[in-house]
Design a protein around this motif. Structure first.
Motif, PDB file in Angstrom:
ATOM      1  N   GLY A 291      11.660  -4.393 -19.384  1.00 62.40           N
ATOM      2  CA  GLY A 291      10.611  -3.935 -20.500  1.00 62.40           C
ATOM      3  C   GLY A 291      10.987  -4.779 -21.926  1.00 62.40           C
ATOM      4  O   GLY A 291      10.781  -4.080 -22.889  1.00 62.40           O
ATOM      5  N   GLY A 292      11.553  -5.824 -21.566  1.00 55.51           N
ATOM      6  CA  GLY A 292      11.655  -6.585 -23.013  1.00 55.51           C
ATOM      7  C   GLY A 292      13.184  -6.050 -23.592  1.00 55.51           C
ATOM      8  O   GLY A 292      13.621  -6.459 -24.628  1.00 55.51           O
ATOM      9  N   SER A 293      13.946  -5.191 -22.993  1.00 51.77           N
ATOM     10  CA  SER A 293      15.072  -4.501 -23.615  1.00 51.77           C
ATOM     11  C   SER A 293      16.474  -5.168 -23.067  1.00 51.77           C
ATOM     12  O   SER A 293      16.851  -4.991 -22.005  1.00 51.77           O
ATOM     13  CB  SER A 293      15.151  -3.269 -23.517  1.00 51.77           C
ATOM     14  N   ALA A 294      16.920  -5.972 -23.962  1.00 48.63           N
ATOM     15  CA  ALA A 294      18.184  -6.612 -23.174  1.00 48.63           C
ATOM     16  C   ALA A 294      19.418  -5.554 -23.486  1.00 48.63           C
ATOM     17  O   ALA A 294      20.254  -5.414 -22.438  1.00 48.63           O
ATOM     18  CB  ALA A 294      18.847  -7.733 -24.516  1.00 48.63           C
ATOM     19  N   THR A 295      19.298  -4.634 -24.283  1.00 47.01           N
ATOM     20  CA  THR A 295      20.239  -3.207 -24.195  1.00 47.01           C
ATOM     21  C   THR A 295      20.178  -2.568 -22.939  1.00 47.01           C
ATOM     22  O   THR A 295      21.198  -2.462 -22.133  1.00 47.01           O
ATOM     23  CB  THR A 295      19.802  -2.388 -25.352  1.00 47.01           C
ATOM     24  N   GLN A 296      18.988  -2.424 -22.413  1.00 47.50           N
ATOM     25  CA  GLN A 296      18.983  -1.823 -21.138  1.00 47.50           C
ATOM     26  C   GLN A 296      19.695  -2.577 -19.878  1.00 47.50           C
ATOM     27  O   GLN A 296      20.083  -2.056 -18.829  1.00 47.50           O
ATOM     28  CB  GLN A 296      17.542  -1.524 -20.644  1.00 47.50           C
ATOM     29  N   LEU A 297      19.351  -3.944 -20.257  1.00 47.27           N
ATOM     30  CA  LEU A 297      19.840  -5.097 -18.868  1.00 47.27           C
ATOM     31  C   LEU A 297      21.419  -4.803 -19.182  1.00 47.27           C
ATOM     32  O   LEU A 297      21.926  -4.692 -18.150  1.00 47.27           O
ATOM     33  CB  LEU A 297      19.580  -6.451 -19.281  1.00 47.27           C
ATOM     34  N   VAL A 298      21.816  -4.989 -20.433  1.00 50.46           N
ATOM     35  CA  VAL A 298      23.622  -4.752 -20.430  1.00 50.46           C
ATOM     36  C   VAL A 298      24.087  -3.419 -20.039  1.00 50.46           C
ATOM     37  O   VAL A 298      25.059  -3.481 -19.412  1.00 50.46           O
ATOM     38  CB  VAL A 298      23.722  -5.084 -22.010  1.00 50.46           C
ATOM     39  N   MET A 299      23.497  -2.423 -20.356  1.00 47.87           N
ATOM     40  CA  MET A 299      23.865  -0.892 -20.048  1.00 47.87           C
ATOM     41  C   MET A 299      23.875  -0.940 -18.276  1.00 47.87           C
ATOM     42  O   MET A 299      24.668  -0.433 -17.940  1.00 47.87           O
ATOM     43  CB  MET A 299      22.904   0.192 -20.731  1.00 47.87           C
ATOM     44  N   GLN A 300      22.807  -1.505 -17.889  1.00 45.78           N
ATOM     45  CA  GLN A 300      22.459  -1.295 -16.368  1.00 45.78           C
ATOM     46  C   GLN A 300      23.638  -2.169 -15.567  1.00 45.78           C
ATOM     47  O   GLN A 300      24.499  -1.736 -14.747  1.00 45.78           O
ATOM     48  CB  GLN A 300      21.202  -1.987 -15.941  1.00 45.78           C
ATOM     49  N   ALA A 301      23.936  -3.334 -16.283  1.00 43.79           N
ATOM     50  CA  ALA A 301      24.874  -4.209 -15.634  1.00 43.79           C
ATOM     51  C   ALA A 301      26.330  -3.730 -15.748  1.00 43.79           C
ATOM     52  O   ALA A 301      27.176  -3.593 -15.103  1.00 43.79           O
ATOM     53  CB  ALA A 301      25.161  -5.674 -16.475  1.00 43.79           C
ATOM     54  N   LEU A 302      26.627  -3.103 -16.995  1.00 45.24           N
ATOM     55  CA  LEU A 302      27.965  -2.312 -17.211  1.00 45.24           C
ATOM     56  C   LEU A 302      28.172  -1.149 -16.489  1.00 45.24           C
ATOM     57  O   LEU A 302      29.153  -0.943 -16.048  1.00 45.24           O
ATOM     58  CB  LEU A 302      28.253  -2.377 -18.756  1.00 45.24           C
ATOM     59  N   GLY A 303      27.154  -0.586 -16.117  1.00 47.23           N
ATOM     60  CA  GLY A 303      27.053   0.929 -15.584  1.00 47.23           C
ATOM     61  C   GLY A 303      27.626   0.710 -14.114  1.00 47.23           C
ATOM     62  O   GLY A 303      27.866   1.565 -13.562  1.00 47.23           O
ATOM     63  N   HIS A 304      27.501  -0.356 -13.576  1.00 45.49           N
ATOM     64  CA  HIS A 304      27.734  -0.708 -12.037  1.00 45.49           C
ATOM     65  C   HIS A 304      28.801  -1.630 -11.901  1.00 45.49           C
ATOM     66  O   HIS A 304      28.922  -1.911 -10.716  1.00 45.49           O
ATOM     67  CB  HIS A 304      26.324  -1.021 -11.392  1.00 45.49           C
ATOM     68  N   HIS A 305      29.455  -2.127 -12.859  1.00 40.72           N
ATOM     69  CA  HIS A 305      30.253  -3.173 -12.800  1.00 40.72           C
ATOM     70  C   HIS A 305      31.489  -2.708 -13.511  1.00 40.72           C
ATOM     71  O   HIS A 305      31.601  -2.421 -14.341  1.00 40.72           O
ATOM     72  CB  HIS A 305      29.936  -4.558 -13.353  1.00 40.72           C
ATOM     73  N   LYS A 306      32.744  -2.690 -12.691  1.00 37.66           N
ATOM     74  CA  LYS A 306      34.037  -2.284 -13.381  1.00 37.66           C
ATOM     75  C   LYS A 306      34.454  -3.681 -14.161  1.00 37.66           C
ATOM     76  O   LYS A 306      34.794  -4.661 -13.679  1.00 37.66           O
ATOM     77  CB  LYS A 306      35.208  -2.079 -12.339  1.00 37.66           C
ATOM     78  N   SER A 307      34.193  -3.492 -15.513  1.00 36.61           N
ATOM     79  CA  SER A 307      34.687  -4.844 -16.532  1.00 36.61           C
ATOM     80  C   SER A 307      36.241  -4.565 -16.787  1.00 36.61           C
ATOM     81  O   SER A 307      36.416  -3.299 -17.059  1.00 36.61           O
ATOM     82  CB  SER A 307      33.757  -4.788 -17.507  1.00 36.61           C
ATOM     83  N   SER A 308      37.027  -5.743 -16.924  1.00 41.40           N
ATOM     84  CA  SER A 308      38.175  -5.630 -17.381  1.00 41.40           C
ATOM     85  C   SER A 308      38.063  -5.447 -19.266  1.00 41.40           C
ATOM     86  O   SER A 308      36.917  -5.747 -19.607  1.00 41.40           O
ATOM     87  CB  SER A 308      38.962  -6.847 -17.375  1.00 41.40           C
ATOM     88  N   GLY A 309      39.178  -5.152 -19.400  1.00 39.37           N
ATOM     89  CA  GLY A 309      39.372  -5.087 -21.111  1.00 39.37           C
ATOM     90  C   GLY A 309      39.019  -6.576 -21.656  1.00 39.37           C
ATOM     91  O   GLY A 309      38.255  -6.279 -22.830  1.00 39.37           O
ATOM     92  N   GLU A 310      39.262  -7.578 -21.116  1.00 37.58           N
ATOM     93  CA  GLU A 310      39.197  -9.012 -21.676  1.00 37.58           C
ATOM     94  C   GLU A 310      37.458  -9.189 -21.699  1.00 37.58           C
ATOM     95  O   GLU A 310      37.012  -9.594 -22.597  1.00 37.58           O
ATOM     96  CB  GLU A 310      39.875  -9.761 -20.960  1.00 37.58           C
ATOM     97  N   GLU A 311      36.879  -8.740 -20.562  1.00 34.19           N
ATOM     98  CA  GLU A 311      35.629  -8.913 -20.412  1.00 34.19           C
ATOM     99  C   GLU A 311      34.728  -8.170 -21.364  1.00 34.19           C
ATOM    100  O   GLU A 311      33.951  -8.649 -22.108  1.00 34.19           O
ATOM    101  CB  GLU A 311      35.142  -8.512 -18.865  1.00 34.19           C
ATOM    102  N   LEU A 312      35.098  -6.749 -21.747  1.00 34.82           N
ATOM    103  CA  LEU A 312      34.404  -6.149 -22.741  1.00 34.82           C
ATOM    104  C   LEU A 312      34.668  -6.781 -24.115  1.00 34.82           C
ATOM    105  O   LEU A 312      33.796  -6.514 -24.722  1.00 34.82           O
ATOM    106  CB  LEU A 312      35.088  -4.622 -22.618  1.00 34.82           C
ATOM    107  N   ASP A 313      35.880  -7.226 -24.393  1.00 33.90           N
ATOM    108  CA  ASP A 313      36.168  -7.858 -25.675  1.00 33.90           C
ATOM    109  C   ASP A 313      35.200  -9.055 -25.741  1.00 33.90           C
ATOM    110  O   ASP A 313      34.601  -9.148 -26.678  1.00 33.90           O
ATOM    111  CB  ASP A 313      37.536  -8.276 -25.820  1.00 33.90           C
ATOM    112  N   GLN A 314      35.047  -9.896 -24.876  1.00 37.04           N
ATOM    113  CA  GLN A 314      34.140 -10.965 -24.778  1.00 37.04           C
ATOM    114  C   GLN A 314      32.515 -10.359 -24.942  1.00 37.04           C
ATOM    115  O   GLN A 314      31.797 -11.049 -25.920  1.00 37.04           O
ATOM    116  CB  GLN A 314      34.319 -11.833 -23.311  1.00 37.04           C
ATOM    117  N   ILE A 315      32.302  -9.424 -24.272  1.00 35.86           N
ATOM    118  CA  ILE A 315      31.031  -8.674 -24.389  1.00 35.86           C
ATOM    119  C   ILE A 315      30.739  -8.439 -25.943  1.00 35.86           C
ATOM    120  O   ILE A 315      29.746  -8.731 -26.496  1.00 35.86           O
ATOM    121  CB  ILE A 315      30.637  -7.809 -23.661  1.00 35.86           C
TER     122      ILE A 315
END
Length: 126
Positions: A90-114
Motif C-alpha cells: 500500500g505504498g508503505s516502505a516501512t511495512q515492507l521493512v518491518m515484514q522483511a525484518l520480522g521473518h529474517h534473522k538479521s545480524s548486528g552488522e546488517e541492522l547497523d547497515q539498515i
C-alpha cells in the motif's frame, strides 16, 4: 521508452547475464539448466523476446549472437521494489521493512547497515 518489467523467467536470464556478462544463448541455457529444466529453443525464444522488449542487447556481428543485459541490476531492483511497495504494501516502505525484518534473522552488522541507510534516506528527504 518506458522500461519493460521482466517476467520471472526473464529475471533468471538477466541474473545470469548480470553475473557472467555478455553471453551466447548456449551459455545462458547451460547455466539455466543447472537449476531448472529448460529447453534450448525456449531459452532462445525468451532471449529474442527480451531483446525486442529492450531488456537485452544483441551483437549479431558473428554467426553466434552475443547477448548482454540492457538494464542494470540496480535499476531493475528499484523498479520492481517500487512496484511491490505500491501494490503489496500500500505504498508503505516501512511495512515492507518491518515484514522483511520480522521473518529474517538479521545480524548486528546488517541492522547497523539498515539504520545507516535509513538515516541517509531521511537526510536526503529533508
Amino acid at each position: 521508452m518506458k522500461q519493460q518489467k521482466p517476467t520471472e523467467s526473464e529475471l533468471e536470464i538477466l541474473g545470469i547475464l548480470w553475473e557472467r556478462g555478455a553471453s551466447t544463448v548456449r551459455e545462458v541455457h547451460e547455466k539455466l539448466a543447472e537449476t531448472k529444466e529448460a529447453g534450448y529453443t525456449t531459452t532462445l525464444k525468451l532471449m529474442q523476446i527480451m531483446y525486442e522488449k529492450g531488456l537485452l542487447t544483441r551483437d549479431a556481428s558473428s554467426k553466434t549472437h552475443i547477448y548482454a543485459a540492457a538494464v542494470s541490476q540496480q535499476e531493475t531492483q528499484q523498479q520492481l521494489l517500487n512496484k511491490m511497495i505500491d501494490t503489496v504494501f500500500g505504498g508503505s516502505a516501512t511495512q515492507l521493512v518491518m515484514q522483511a525484518l520480522g521473518h529474517h534473522k538479521s545480524s548486528g552488522e546488517e541492522l547497523d547497515q539498515i539504520r545507516k541507510y535509513l538515516s541517509e534516506i531521511e537526510k536526503q528527504q529533508r
